[in-house]
Write a protein that holds these residues in place. Structure first.
Motif, PDB file in Angstrom:
ATOM      1  N   ALA A 124       0.831  -1.202   0.000  1.00 58.11           N
ATOM      2  CA  ALA A 124       0.000   0.000   0.000  1.00 58.11           C
ATOM      3  C   ALA A 124       0.867   1.255   0.000  1.00 58.11           C
ATOM      4  CB  ALA A 124      -0.934  -0.011   1.211  1.00 58.11           C
ATOM      5  N   GLN A 133      -2.674   4.093  -5.719  1.00 58.23           N
ATOM      6  CA  GLN A 133      -3.172   3.320  -4.587  1.00 58.23           C
ATOM      7  C   GLN A 133      -3.333   1.870  -5.028  1.00 58.23           C
ATOM      8  OE1 GLN A 133      -6.998   5.129  -3.821  1.00 58.23           O
ATOM      9  NE2 GLN A 133      -7.996   4.033  -5.491  1.00 58.23           N
ATOM     10  N   GLY A 167      -6.707  -3.434  -3.211  1.00 59.66           N
ATOM     11  CA  GLY A 167      -6.984  -2.466  -2.141  1.00 59.66           C
ATOM     12  C   GLY A 167      -8.202  -2.745  -1.307  1.00 59.66           C
ATOM     13  N   VAL A 179      -9.692   0.770  -0.106  1.00 62.14           N
ATOM     14  CA  VAL A 179      -8.683   1.703   0.378  1.00 62.14           C
ATOM     15  C   VAL A 179      -9.102   3.159   0.179  1.00 62.14           C
ATOM     16  CG1 VAL A 179      -7.424   1.699  -1.815  1.00 62.14           C
ATOM     17  CG2 VAL A 179      -6.193   2.231   0.303  1.00 62.14           C
TER      18      VAL A 179
END
Length: 237
Positions: A124, A133, A167, A179
């Motif tokens: 990440a 991301q 994510g 995320v």
């Protein structure tokens, strides 16, 4: 005999003639001469017009490509080499859609599939450091594109049978969250059969490398190194 009366006209020498009435003196109009301009004035005007034309060209052509009026995105600050094409999404004013060299574009996003492995948190952070991301998958078309891309990369680069971090994280037991805070929609998920498992320590998500079908998500422990897929919005110029 009556006497005759004689009339005589008498003129006096000292009598002064009646004064003539004079009007106001006439003002003499100044003579008008044509105004003279410096010889260099036409050249100055021409130079100013030329500068205005140059400024207009810069504003209309150069500025949109340089984004000088906008703050460059974090992705633009990290990369100097870009690959662009003219396939522009509908509703945009730009003429080119660009991704960093080596990234793959799908619709309005750019994707990076790593060839090295990291743990979940490190993956990440690595994506964030590149102005992107860990990928957020929101449609079947995007899942299909990435599944084919990771299978192709495995064959081309002869990658080990590791997985790719995406994510999606388990914030609390049974509460999954993307995320970027995109709402988690269970109807648009692609878990493998029996996943996600009930383990309390498996709170990160990967795309399972050996899995050939679209349902290839698997929850894993965060301390296991895997490949990663980073995503960023494509740059439109």
């Amino acid at each position: 005999m009556a006497s005759e009366i004689t009339y005589a006209e008498v003129k006096f020498k000292n009598e002064s003639p009646a004064p003539a009435v004079k009007g106001p003196p006439e003002t003499k109009k100044p003579e008008q001469h044509p105004q003279k301009y410096p010889l260099w004035l036409p050249w100055l005007i021409s130079l100013l017009l030329l500068l205005v034309c140059i400024v207009l060209v810069v504003v209309l052509l150069v500025v949109p490509f340089c984004h000088s009026s906008d703050q460059p995105s974090a992705l633009q600050q990290q990369f100097s080499q870009w690959e662009c094409d003219s396939a522009v999404p509908q509703g945009t004013d730009g003429g080119w859609t660009c991704c960093p060299k080596g990234w793959k574009r799908f619709q309005g996003s750019c994707y990076f599939l790593s060839s090295d492995t990291m743990k979940c948190a490190e993956s990440a952070q690595n994506c964030s450091g590149m102005g992107s991301q860990l990928v957020v998958i929101s449609s079947k078309a995007e899942q299909d594109f990435l599944s084919k891309l990771k299978n192709q990369q495995q064959k081309n680069q002869q990658l080990k049978r590791d997985n790719f971090y995406i994510g999606l994280f388990e914030k609390k037991e049974g509460q999954w969250q993307w995320v970027d805070k995109t709402p988690y929609n269970e109807t648009a998920t692609f878990w493998r059969a029996g996943e996600p498992s009930d383990g309390h320590d498996e709170n990160c998500t990967v795309m399972h490398m050996p899995e050939e079908s679209l349902n290839n998500w698997n929850d894993v422990k965060p301390d296991v190194p895997h490949y990663r897929i980073c995503e960023a919005a494509a740059v439109i110029v």
